[in-house]
Design a protein around this motif. Structure first.
Motif, PDB file in Angstrom:
ATOM      1  N   SER A 161     -20.857 -43.842 -50.614  1.00  0.00           N
ATOM      2  CA  SER A 161     -20.938 -42.812 -51.653  1.00  0.00           C
ATOM      3  C   SER A 161     -20.001 -41.643 -51.376  1.00  0.00           C
ATOM      4  O   SER A 161     -19.817 -40.774 -52.227  1.00  0.00           O
ATOM      5  CB  SER A 161     -22.377 -42.298 -51.765  1.00  0.00           C
ATOM      6  OG  SER A 161     -22.764 -41.607 -50.584  1.00  0.00           O
ATOM      7  N   GLN A 162     -19.401 -41.599 -50.194  1.00  0.00           N
ATOM      8  CA  GLN A 162     -18.480 -40.521 -49.840  1.00  0.00           C
ATOM      9  C   GLN A 162     -17.019 -40.880 -50.141  1.00  0.00           C
ATOM     10  O   GLN A 162     -16.125 -40.069 -49.921  1.00  0.00           O
ATOM     11  CB  GLN A 162     -18.630 -40.181 -48.359  1.00  0.00           C
ATOM     12  CG  GLN A 162     -20.047 -39.799 -47.960  1.00  0.00           C
ATOM     13  CD  GLN A 162     -20.211 -39.637 -46.462  1.00  0.00           C
ATOM     14  OE1 GLN A 162     -19.267 -39.272 -45.762  1.00  0.00           O
ATOM     15  NE2 GLN A 162     -21.399 -39.902 -45.958  1.00  0.00           N
ATOM     16  N   LYS A 178     -18.271 -42.003 -54.904  1.00  0.00           N
ATOM     17  CA  LYS A 178     -18.433 -40.562 -55.107  1.00  0.00           C
ATOM     18  C   LYS A 178     -18.214 -40.150 -56.565  1.00  0.00           C
ATOM     19  O   LYS A 178     -18.676 -39.082 -56.964  1.00  0.00           O
ATOM     20  CB  LYS A 178     -17.486 -39.784 -54.191  1.00  0.00           C
ATOM     21  CG  LYS A 178     -16.010 -39.940 -54.486  1.00  0.00           C
ATOM     22  CD  LYS A 178     -15.178 -39.116 -53.507  1.00  0.00           C
ATOM     23  CE  LYS A 178     -13.689 -39.216 -53.769  1.00  0.00           C
ATOM     24  NZ  LYS A 178     -12.902 -38.441 -52.785  1.00  0.00           N
TER      25      LYS A 178
END
Length: 342
Positions: free
Chosen positions: A157-158, A103
């Protein structure tokens, strides 16, 4: 004579197999082994599913396909066309591996294994085998690898890099939960996920080390800026030592803290900010008490003769009317001639 439709010579690693002939006659015998399922596929759609056993094909045990064929005259006597797809219901291992980012946009390389099995054969054949044209184990594994990687990249990606990088077991658990529903949508059960390797660039790897030791993110970025500046200077043709000294020290230097002026409380002696109107310790008024320095404005304790901040005199001296000597304000007699003062 009725023919036998059977998956012969299935290997341990085989997931799917398509019966080579599409002409099916009523009365043909379908043999399905243990841990297998056979799906009848026609016109891009999966119909009847058969589990383990020996089945003589009739309109009774092919109700879904029979309903489609009923529009054809004499369907219950003439042969019909359909694809029989065998799938293994055992547990299989798949491989994943790709590149993504966290992220905070940190590059991430990863690889590992996942374990799965076919839970709903008709849905699996509809969505994957027939829908994607994956009629062989090799093409099927390739599809699942891409399917897994695509959703894994979105999931990672989080999370932050330090969360992913330092807790592989927890990351595997989180990924499994996140991808479980995605696999169920194509008829599969995702049993387990295991990361076997994960890495990032050297720059981000160093950043993780400093963050783990308690250094703030802004400090890490400043240190890396210093490093890049030093490398750039060392590569510059004719770069002098003086140039390096001019650029690098300001990067290392912490902002100088401005000295804060304090006001002593006349009641308890607590040091308060110069802008405070009341003591932060006892609540006594500050501005009205004490003597304000005419030079710097600092409020000094009552009776102070010199400023505690700049050292300037706080009370102006008066002159004796007889001898002209300077006398402290409030004095009753001159210390030089003894003259009585008003």
């Amino acid at each position: 004579m009725p023919k036998v439709i059977e998956w012969v010579g299935a290997r341990e690693e085989d997931i799917v197999w398509r019966y080579p002939r599409e002409d099916i006659a009523w009365g043909d015998v379908l043999v399905v082994h243990e841990y297998e399922a056979a799906v009848f596929f026609r016109d891009g759609k999966a119909y009847d599913v058969f589990r383990a056993g020996r089945h003589v094909l009739t309109t009774a045990n092919l109700p879904l396909l029979t309903k489609v064929l009923s529009a054809i005259a004499g369907y219950d006597k003439a042969p019909f066309r359909a694809t029989v797809i065998f799938v293994s219901l055992k547990q299989f291992q798949g491989k994943f591996g790709s590149q993504g980012q966290t992220k905070e946009l940190a590059p991430l390389k990863f690889y590992g294994s996942f374990w799965f099995r076919i839970e709903e054969p008709n849905l699996f054949v509809n969505e994957v085998v027939g829908g994607q044209g994956a009629y062989t184990t090799g093409s099927l594994q390739e599809f699942l690898r891409g399917y897994f990687n695509e959703r894994l990249i979105d999931t990672l990606s989080q999370y932050s890099l330090i969360e992913v990088y330092g807790k592989l077991d927890e990351t595997s658990f989180l990924v499994k939960n996140a991808l479980y529903d995605a696999f169920r949508r194509i008829g599969l059960e995702l049993i387990d996920v295991k990361f076997e390797g994960i890495d990032t660039t050297p720059e981000w790897r160093d950043r993780i080390f400093f963050l783990r030791t308690g250094v703030s993110a802004s400090e890490v970025l400043r240190m890396q800026t210093v490093q890049r500046a030093a490398e750039s200077l060392s590569k510059s043709p004719g770069a002098a030592v003086g140039a390096g000294i001019a650029v690098i020290p300001p990067l290392f230097q912490q902002p100088a803290a401005q000295p804060q002026q304090l006001t002593l409380c006349p009641k308890c002696g607590f040091q308060n900010p110069s802008t405070a109107r009341f003591c932060q310790n006892c609540g006594a008024p500050l501005q009205a008490a004490g003597i304000q320095c005419p030079k710097c404005g600092t409020t000094n304790p009552p009776g102070a003769k010199f400023c505690i901040n700049c050292g300037s005199p706080l009370q102006s001296l008066i002159k004796c009317p007889k001898c002209g000597s300077e006398v402290q304000p409030g004095a009753k007699f001159c210390q030089n001639c003894g003259e009585r003062l008003a």
